[in-house]
Design a protein around this motif. Structure first.
Motif, PDB file in Angstrom:
ATOM      1  N   MET A 179      17.012  71.322   1.788  1.00 33.07           N
ATOM      2  CA  MET A 179      16.729  71.102   3.201  1.00 33.07           C
ATOM      3  C   MET A 179      16.659  69.683   3.559  1.00 33.07           C
ATOM      4  SD  MET A 179      14.461  74.214   4.456  1.00 33.07           S
ATOM      5  CE  MET A 179      13.818  73.436   6.028  1.00 33.07           C
ATOM      6  N   MET A 180      16.171  68.797   2.671  1.00 36.47           N
ATOM      7  CA  MET A 180      15.756  67.573   2.545  1.00 36.47           C
ATOM      8  C   MET A 180      17.130  66.787   2.717  1.00 36.47           C
ATOM      9  SD  MET A 180      12.958  66.939   3.640  1.00 36.47           S
ATOM     10  CE  MET A 180      12.743  65.003   3.468  1.00 36.47           C
ATOM     11  N   GLU A 181      18.126  67.048   1.866  1.00 35.30           N
ATOM     12  CA  GLU A 181      19.412  66.593   1.483  1.00 35.30           C
ATOM     13  C   GLU A 181      20.284  66.748   2.726  1.00 35.30           C
ATOM     14  OE1 GLU A 181      20.980  68.489  -1.988  1.00 35.30           O
ATOM     15  OE2 GLU A 181      19.561  67.238  -3.254  1.00 35.30           O
ATOM     16  N   ILE A 182      20.140  68.043   3.349  1.00 36.53           N
ATOM     17  CA  ILE A 182      20.939  68.500   4.667  1.00 36.53           C
ATOM     18  C   ILE A 182      20.417  67.339   5.789  1.00 36.53           C
ATOM     19  CG2 ILE A 182      21.345  70.220   6.239  1.00 36.53           C
ATOM     20  CD1 ILE A 182      21.246  72.265   3.906  1.00 36.53           C
ATOM     21  N   LYS A 183      19.138  67.136   5.705  1.00 39.09           N
ATOM     22  CA  LYS A 183      18.523  66.327   6.936  1.00 39.09           C
ATOM     23  C   LYS A 183      18.975  65.005   6.624  1.00 39.09           C
ATOM     24  CE  LYS A 183      14.101  68.942   7.868  1.00 39.09           C
ATOM     25  NZ  LYS A 183      12.859  68.845   8.130  1.00 39.09           N
ATOM     26  N   VAL A 184      19.136  64.509   5.414  1.00 35.69           N
ATOM     27  CA  VAL A 184      19.701  63.090   5.150  1.00 35.69           C
ATOM     28  C   VAL A 184      21.147  63.255   5.749  1.00 35.69           C
ATOM     29  CG1 VAL A 184      20.180  61.783   3.408  1.00 35.69           C
ATOM     30  CG2 VAL A 184      18.112  62.528   3.355  1.00 35.69           C
ATOM     31  N   GLU A 185      21.832  64.268   5.159  1.00 30.92           N
ATOM     32  CA  GLU A 185      23.372  64.095   5.554  1.00 30.92           C
ATOM     33  C   GLU A 185      23.342  64.235   6.993  1.00 30.92           C
ATOM     34  OE1 GLU A 185      26.157  63.549   3.802  1.00 30.92           O
ATOM     35  OE2 GLU A 185      24.511  62.989   2.246  1.00 30.92           O
ATOM     36  N   PHE A 186      22.646  65.016   7.772  1.00 30.22           N
ATOM     37  CA  PHE A 186      22.690  65.123   9.277  1.00 30.22           C
ATOM     38  C   PHE A 186      22.468  63.838   9.895  1.00 30.22           C
ATOM     39  CE2 PHE A 186      22.196  69.791   9.337  1.00 30.22           C
ATOM     40  CZ  PHE A 186      23.534  70.032   9.833  1.00 30.22           C
ATOM     41  N   GLY A 187      21.572  63.235   9.421  1.00 30.90           N
ATOM     42  CA  GLY A 187      21.035  62.126   9.908  1.00 30.90           C
ATOM     43  C   GLY A 187      22.189  60.901   9.886  1.00 30.90           C
ATOM     44  N   LYS A 188      22.854  60.791   8.437  1.00 30.11           N
ATOM     45  CA  LYS A 188      24.026  60.056   8.347  1.00 30.11           C
ATOM     46  C   LYS A 188      25.210  60.244   9.530  1.00 30.11           C
ATOM     47  CE  LYS A 188      23.264  59.398   3.405  1.00 30.11           C
ATOM     48  NZ  LYS A 188      23.855  59.609   2.189  1.00 30.11           N
ATOM     49  N   ILE A 189      25.478  61.664   9.845  1.00 28.72           N
ATOM     50  CA  ILE A 189      26.414  62.116  10.634  1.00 28.72           C
ATOM     51  C   ILE A 189      26.007  61.669  11.975  1.00 28.72           C
ATOM     52  CG2 ILE A 189      27.584  64.108  11.600  1.00 28.72           C
ATOM     53  CD1 ILE A 189      27.196  65.492   8.799  1.00 28.72           C
ATOM     54  N   GLU A 190      24.682  61.749  12.248  1.00 30.02           N
ATOM     55  CA  GLU A 190      24.177  61.388  13.665  1.00 30.02           C
ATOM     56  C   GLU A 190      24.343  59.856  13.957  1.00 30.02           C
ATOM     57  OE1 GLU A 190      20.348  61.610  16.350  1.00 30.02           O
ATOM     58  OE2 GLU A 190      20.292  62.631  14.712  1.00 30.02           O
ATOM     59  N   GLU A 191      24.102  59.279  13.026  1.00 28.39           N
ATOM     60  CA  GLU A 191      24.222  57.597  12.909  1.00 28.39           C
ATOM     61  C   GLU A 191      25.796  57.386  12.910  1.00 28.39           C
ATOM     62  OE1 GLU A 191      23.600  53.708  10.113  1.00 28.39           O
ATOM     63  OE2 GLU A 191      22.505  55.504   9.652  1.00 28.39           O
ATOM     64  N   ARG A 192      26.506  57.980  12.247  1.00 28.80           N
ATOM     65  CA  ARG A 192      28.132  57.900  12.482  1.00 28.80           C
ATOM     66  C   ARG A 192      28.501  57.898  13.961  1.00 28.80           C
ATOM     67  NH1 ARG A 192      29.879  60.867   7.210  1.00 28.80           N
ATOM     68  NH2 ARG A 192      28.641  59.442   5.845  1.00 28.80           N
ATOM     69  N   LEU A 193      28.095  59.286  14.564  1.00 26.41           N
ATOM     70  CA  LEU A 193      28.553  59.813  15.913  1.00 26.41           C
ATOM     71  C   LEU A 193      28.104  58.661  17.023  1.00 26.41           C
ATOM     72  CD1 LEU A 193      27.779  63.513  15.524  1.00 26.41           C
ATOM     73  CD2 LEU A 193      29.752  62.413  15.816  1.00 26.41           C
ATOM     74  N   GLN A 194      26.777  58.080  16.720  1.00 22.78           N
ATOM     75  CA  GLN A 194      26.147  57.151  17.620  1.00 22.78           C
ATOM     76  C   GLN A 194      26.862  55.804  17.570  1.00 22.78           C
ATOM     77  OE1 GLN A 194      22.033  56.858  16.599  1.00 22.78           O
ATOM     78  NE2 GLN A 194      21.506  58.307  17.643  1.00 22.78           N
ATOM     79  N   ASN A 195      27.305  55.655  16.468  1.00 14.61           N
ATOM     80  CA  ASN A 195      28.201  54.319  16.030  1.00 14.61           C
ATOM     81  C   ASN A 195      29.501  54.510  16.787  1.00 14.61           C
ATOM     82  OD1 ASN A 195      26.351  52.728  14.480  1.00 14.61           O
ATOM     83  ND2 ASN A 195      27.093  53.473  12.754  1.00 14.61           N
ATOM     84  N   GLY A 196      30.283  55.673  16.449  1.00 11.03           N
ATOM     85  CA  GLY A 196      31.375  55.976  17.267  1.00 11.03           C
ATOM     86  C   GLY A 196      31.396  56.150  18.747  1.00 11.03           C
ATOM     87  N   ARG A 197      30.171  56.645  19.136  1.00  2.00           N
ATOM     88  CA  ARG A 197      29.958  56.462  20.655  1.00  2.00           C
ATOM     89  C   ARG A 197      29.969  55.068  21.167  1.00  2.00           C
ATOM     90  NH1 ARG A 197      25.537  59.418  20.862  1.00  2.00           N
ATOM     91  NH2 ARG A 197      26.589  61.391  20.891  1.00  2.00           N
ATOM     92  N   ARG A 198      29.183  54.229  20.464  1.00  2.00           N
ATOM     93  CA  ARG A 198      29.055  52.996  20.982  1.00  2.00           C
ATOM     94  C   ARG A 198      30.399  52.079  21.019  1.00  2.00           C
ATOM     95  NH1 ARG A 198      28.743  48.799  17.548  1.00  2.00           N
ATOM     96  NH2 ARG A 198      28.268  50.058  16.051  1.00  2.00           N
ATOM     97  N   ARG A 199      31.279  52.210  19.772  1.00  2.00           N
ATOM     98  CA  ARG A 199      32.284  51.784  19.662  1.00  2.00           C
ATOM     99  C   ARG A 199      33.202  52.147  20.909  1.00  2.00           C
ATOM    100  NH1 ARG A 199      31.900  52.607  14.164  1.00  2.00           N
ATOM    101  NH2 ARG A 199      33.182  54.187  14.083  1.00  2.00           N
ATOM    102  N   PHE A 200      33.275  53.387  21.084  1.00  2.00           N
ATOM    103  CA  PHE A 200      34.031  54.011  22.418  1.00  2.00           C
ATOM    104  C   PHE A 200      33.661  53.465  23.741  1.00  2.00           C
ATOM    105  CE2 PHE A 200      34.314  57.130  25.836  1.00  2.00           C
ATOM    106  CZ  PHE A 200      35.943  57.496  25.685  1.00  2.00           C
ATOM    107  N   GLU A 201      32.338  53.369  23.752  1.00  2.00           N
ATOM    108  CA  GLU A 201      31.828  53.086  25.112  1.00  2.00           C
ATOM    109  C   GLU A 201      32.169  51.331  25.227  1.00  2.00           C
ATOM    110  OE1 GLU A 201      27.653  53.476  24.916  1.00  2.00           O
ATOM    111  OE2 GLU A 201      27.987  55.611  25.585  1.00  2.00           O
ATOM    112  N   GLU A 202      32.260  50.633  23.930  1.00  2.00           N
ATOM    113  CA  GLU A 202      32.578  49.125  24.011  1.00  2.00           C
ATOM    114  C   GLU A 202      34.039  49.151  24.325  1.00  2.00           C
ATOM    115  OE1 GLU A 202      31.717  47.698  20.204  1.00  2.00           O
ATOM    116  OE2 GLU A 202      29.362  47.500  20.759  1.00  2.00           O
ATOM    117  N   THR A 203      34.805  50.077  23.702  1.00  2.00           N
ATOM    118  CA  THR A 203      36.418  49.990  23.767  1.00  2.00           C
ATOM    119  C   THR A 203      36.616  50.128  25.402  1.00  2.00           C
ATOM    120  OG1 THR A 203      36.794  50.572  21.765  1.00  2.00           O
ATOM    121  CG2 THR A 203      38.582  51.264  23.130  1.00  2.00           C
ATOM    122  N   ALA A 204      35.878  51.144  26.095  1.00  2.00           N
ATOM    123  CA  ALA A 204      36.242  51.675  27.500  1.00  2.00           C
ATOM    124  C   ALA A 204      35.750  50.397  28.269  1.00  2.00           C
ATOM    125  CB  ALA A 204      35.166  52.909  27.760  1.00  2.00           C
ATOM    126  N   LYS A 205      34.836  49.631  27.785  1.00  2.00           N
ATOM    127  CA  LYS A 205      34.431  48.536  28.529  1.00  2.00           C
ATOM    128  C   LYS A 205      35.410  47.537  28.769  1.00  2.00           C
ATOM    129  CE  LYS A 205      30.734  45.222  29.517  1.00  2.00           C
ATOM    130  NZ  LYS A 205      31.662  43.816  29.367  1.00  2.00           N
TER     131      LYS A 205
END
Length: 103
Positions: free
Chosen positions: A27-53
């Motif tokens: 469960m801890m490993e899964i939480k760590v992986e979900f955290g990494k995925i969430e961080e990637r998604l946030q980075n992707g969303r930020r890059r998308f918003e920057e590109t849209a701007k």
């Protein structure tokens, strides 16, 4: 209870505890992986918003350039009209001068 049954019960409890520990680690490993995925998604969303701007900025610049081109085309059309009038005037100017000289 017989001692064999008690030993089996204790062994089963230890196995359950080991299983529980293993599940908690997983469960801890899964939480760590979900955290990494969430961080990637946030980075992707930020890059998308920057590109849209940037796209919006480029779109505004393009619209501004289109407007400037339209104004320049209008001015160029006026210049062509004036040049045509000057050409026409230059074409008949010798005739006007000849007429004025004769009279």
């Amino acid at each position: 209870m017989s001692s064999d049954l008690l030993e089996q019960l204790i062994a089963s409890i230890h196995e359950l505890k080991e299983g529980q520990d293993c599940l908690q680690r997983m469960m801890m490993e899964i939480k760590v992986e979900f955290g990494k995925i969430e961080e990637r998604l946030q980075n992707g969303r930020r890059r998308f918003e920057e590109t849209a701007k940037r796209f919006d900025d480029v779109d505004r610049q393009y619209s501004s350039l289109e407007e400037r081109v339209r104004r320049l085309e209008t001015k160029l059309t006026a210049i062509y009209a004036i040049a045509g009038a000057i050409g026409a005037l230059a074409g008949i100017l010798p005739q006007i001068l000849a007429f004025l000289i004769k009279h």
